[in-house]
Design a protein around this motif. Sequence first.
Motif, PDB file in Angstrom:
ATOM      1  N   TYR A   1       0.819  -1.214   0.000  1.00 17.73           N
ATOM      2  CA  TYR A   1       0.000   0.000   0.000  1.00 17.73           C
ATOM      3  C   TYR A   1       0.852   1.262   0.000  1.00 17.73           C
ATOM      4  N   GLU A   2       1.965   1.239   0.701  1.00 15.30           N
ATOM      5  CA  GLU A   2       2.849   2.413   0.716  1.00 15.30           C
ATOM      6  C   GLU A   2       3.437   2.663  -0.664  1.00 15.30           C
ATOM      7  N   GLY A   3       3.773   1.598  -1.361  1.00 17.97           N
ATOM      8  CA  GLY A   3       4.299   1.738  -2.712  1.00 17.97           C
ATOM      9  C   GLY A   3       3.272   2.345  -3.654  1.00 17.97           C
ATOM     10  N   ILE A   4       2.022   1.906  -3.526  1.00 21.71           N
ATOM     11  CA  ILE A   4       0.952   2.463  -4.354  1.00 21.71           C
ATOM     12  C   ILE A   4       0.754   3.939  -4.042  1.00 21.71           C
ATOM     13  N   LYS A   5       0.789   4.276  -2.765  1.00 18.94           N
ATOM     14  CA  LYS A   5       0.555   5.658  -2.337  1.00 18.94           C
ATOM     15  C   LYS A   5       1.541   6.631  -2.958  1.00 18.94           C
ATOM     16  N   THR A   6       2.794   6.209  -3.116  1.00 15.13           N
ATOM     17  CA  THR A   6       3.834   7.102  -3.621  1.00 15.13           C
ATOM     18  C   THR A   6       4.062   6.957  -5.130  1.00 15.13           C
ATOM     19  N   ASP A   7       3.349   6.061  -5.772  1.00 15.66           N
ATOM     20  CA  ASP A   7       3.514   5.842  -7.210  1.00 15.66           C
ATOM     21  C   ASP A   7       2.809   6.968  -7.973  1.00 15.66           C
TER      22      ASP A   7
ATOM     23  N   LEU B   1     -11.418   0.689  -5.029  1.00 18.53           N
ATOM     24  CA  LEU B   1     -11.859   1.563  -3.948  1.00 18.53           C
ATOM     25  C   LEU B   1     -11.352   1.081  -2.594  1.00 18.53           C
ATOM     26  N   VAL B   2     -11.279  -0.233  -2.403  1.00 14.70           N
ATOM     27  CA  VAL B   2     -10.708  -0.763  -1.162  1.00 14.70           C
ATOM     28  C   VAL B   2      -9.253  -0.300  -1.027  1.00 14.70           C
ATOM     29  N   VAL B   3      -8.499  -0.443  -2.105  1.00 14.34           N
ATOM     30  CA  VAL B   3      -7.084  -0.006  -2.081  1.00 14.34           C
ATOM     31  C   VAL B   3      -7.010   1.501  -1.851  1.00 14.34           C
ATOM     32  N   HIS B   4      -7.830   2.258  -2.571  1.00 17.69           N
ATOM     33  CA  HIS B   4      -7.861   3.717  -2.433  1.00 17.69           C
ATOM     34  C   HIS B   4      -8.209   4.102  -1.002  1.00 17.69           C
ATOM     35  N   GLY B   5      -9.174   3.417  -0.407  1.00 18.08           N
ATOM     36  CA  GLY B   5      -9.591   3.723   0.956  1.00 18.08           C
ATOM     37  C   GLY B   5      -8.490   3.477   1.970  1.00 18.08           C
ATOM     38  N   ILE B   6      -7.763   2.383   1.830  1.00 17.10           N
ATOM     39  CA  ILE B   6      -6.687   2.080   2.774  1.00 17.10           C
ATOM     40  C   ILE B   6      -5.524   3.040   2.597  1.00 17.10           C
ATOM     41  N   VAL B   7      -5.196   3.354   1.351  1.00 17.62           N
ATOM     42  CA  VAL B   7      -4.115   4.315   1.095  1.00 17.62           C
ATOM     43  C   VAL B   7      -4.474   5.692   1.655  1.00 17.62           C
ATOM     44  N   SER B   8      -5.743   6.091   1.526  1.00 18.81           N
ATOM     45  CA  SER B   8      -6.164   7.435   1.936  1.00 18.81           C
ATOM     46  C   SER B   8      -6.583   7.524   3.394  1.00 18.81           C
ATOM     47  N   ARG B   9      -7.224   6.479   3.919  1.00 19.48           N
ATOM     48  CA  ARG B   9      -7.800   6.535   5.266  1.00 19.48           C
ATOM     49  C   ARG B   9      -7.126   5.609   6.263  1.00 19.48           C
ATOM     50  N   GLY B  10      -6.292   4.713   5.782  1.00 26.47           N
ATOM     51  CA  GLY B  10      -5.643   3.756   6.665  1.00 26.47           C
ATOM     52  C   GLY B  10      -6.458   2.473   6.768  1.00 26.47           C
TER      53      GLY B  10
ATOM     54  N   LEU C   1     -15.341  -3.187  14.285  1.00 30.72           N
ATOM     55  CA  LEU C   1     -16.242  -2.040  14.215  1.00 30.72           C
ATOM     56  C   LEU C   1     -15.759  -1.022  13.193  1.00 30.72           C
ATOM     57  N   VAL C   2     -14.465  -0.725  13.230  1.00 28.97           N
ATOM     58  CA  VAL C   2     -13.898   0.217  12.257  1.00 28.97           C
ATOM     59  C   VAL C   2     -14.007  -0.354  10.843  1.00 28.97           C
ATOM     60  N   ARG C   3     -13.826  -1.661  10.727  1.00 31.09           N
ATOM     61  CA  ARG C   3     -13.952  -2.306   9.413  1.00 31.09           C
ATOM     62  C   ARG C   3     -15.380  -2.174   8.893  1.00 31.09           C
ATOM     63  N   TYR C   4     -16.353  -2.392   9.762  1.00 32.78           N
ATOM     64  CA  TYR C   4     -17.753  -2.269   9.353  1.00 32.78           C
ATOM     65  C   TYR C   4     -18.040  -0.860   8.836  1.00 32.78           C
ATOM     66  N   LYS C   5     -17.567   0.151   9.565  1.00 36.33           N
ATOM     67  CA  LYS C   5     -17.812   1.538   9.164  1.00 36.33           C
ATOM     68  C   LYS C   5     -17.037   1.873   7.885  1.00 36.33           C
ATOM     69  N   PHE C   6     -15.852   1.282   7.726  1.00 38.48           N
ATOM     70  CA  PHE C   6     -15.044   1.500   6.519  1.00 38.48           C
ATOM     71  C   PHE C   6     -15.838   1.065   5.286  1.00 38.48           C
ATOM     72  N   PHE C   7     -16.382  -0.138   5.312  1.00 39.28           N
ATOM     73  CA  PHE C   7     -17.093  -0.653   4.146  1.00 39.28           C
ATOM     74  C   PHE C   7     -18.469  -0.019   3.984  1.00 39.28           C
ATOM     75  N   LYS C   8     -19.004   0.514   5.043  1.00 40.66           N
ATOM     76  CA  LYS C   8     -20.296   1.184   4.966  1.00 40.66           C
ATOM     77  C   LYS C   8     -20.162   2.607   4.423  1.00 40.66           C
ATOM     78  N   ASN C   9     -19.013   3.231   4.631  1.00 42.23           N
ATOM     79  CA  ASN C   9     -18.888   4.659   4.344  1.00 42.23           C
ATOM     80  C   ASN C   9     -17.928   5.030   3.214  1.00 42.23           C
ATOM     81  N   VAL C  10     -16.833   4.306   3.034  1.00 43.87           N
ATOM     82  CA  VAL C  10     -15.894   4.633   1.959  1.00 43.87           C
ATOM     83  C   VAL C  10     -16.608   4.438   0.624  1.00 43.87           C
ATOM     84  N   SER C  11     -16.566   5.459  -0.216  1.00 46.83           N
ATOM     85  CA  SER C  11     -17.446   5.448  -1.389  1.00 46.83           C
ATOM     86  C   SER C  11     -16.887   6.266  -2.545  1.00 46.83           C
TER      87      SER C  11
END
Length: 323
Positions: free
Chosen positions: A98-104, A141-150, A156-166
């Motif tokens: 993910y760090e490699g993607i973030k800086t690419d 979007l999953v990759v984008h969400g982790i790169v951008s939001r961690g 619980l955080v996982r549930y909110k991640f998939f419910k809200n990242v869009s």
Amino acid sequence: GINAEYGKQWYQRRVRGVKDGVSKITAMLRPTLLSSTRFLKLLFRIDHVNSFSTLNTGPAAQCSDSNVSAVKISEDLRKIMTSLSGRHISEEGYKVNYEGIKTDVEFAKFVMTAQSLQRVSLAGMSKQELIAMFINIYNALVVHGIVSRGAPSNHLVRYKFFKNVSYVIAGQNYSLNEIENGVLRANRKGMADFFKPFSAGDPRLLVALEAPEPRVHFALNCASKGCPPIRFYSADKLETQLNRATKSFLSSGGFAVNSETHEVSLSPILKWYKADFGKTDSEMLKWVCGFISNTDDGRVLQELVDTKQFKIVWQDYDWSLNH
């Protein structure tokens, strides 16, 4: 289309919606008027609005050009993510840097291209084009969400991640949960959800499949080690690719059968989404039979299903990050 005022108007509507929602909840708290189902529905809606995390807002939304081909943008995104995968995702698709993607620098190109999804037109898309596009968008979007939001740190955080990242797609907001359960599963409730993603009258119902496509469960990657590998799909090869993804997942540990103990070991993915594979355990296993690559295992499983002499053992699921 989405004009130059869209972003401002969208934000103002969201703010007004939250304020109005809070007022409604306050009024509804009178015990004589409150129904638990109604309260939960409104509570979840306010939480969804209040923690929105739309990742493709930006200048592209302000272009006057509308009705951009969704097929073209989808193919552009697929090519970029395939290129990024070659450098930052393991060959088998299970490990992501993910760090490699973030800086690419090409990831910045992906972010800009994803903004164009806001003003695409979904009209005239074939079923194959729609499925391929939403699988690819979900995985990206999953990759984008982790790169951008961690990465999510707990359930619980996982549930909110998939419910809200869009992403905004064709003027409508689609969270990860809504893509999977609303579009690709034909508007069925997801794990731990009380309600279907799309309510009656929701315009996104026009995009939802008429029936669930079970094989997408082996194409969607949720960034956990227990998930299927990350792949990106083409509409013209979709049938072959989905069949291959399903067979590969089952033959790589998602399925095992023991002829002596009659035990059938399965990934819990089939348990969580059992309704998509069949109404009963036997129907589910009959579906699995069609995707077993090993002839001997397939024969044993078919015999166990025919005689109803099987015992399903659900495997543990590895929720740790796939990095």
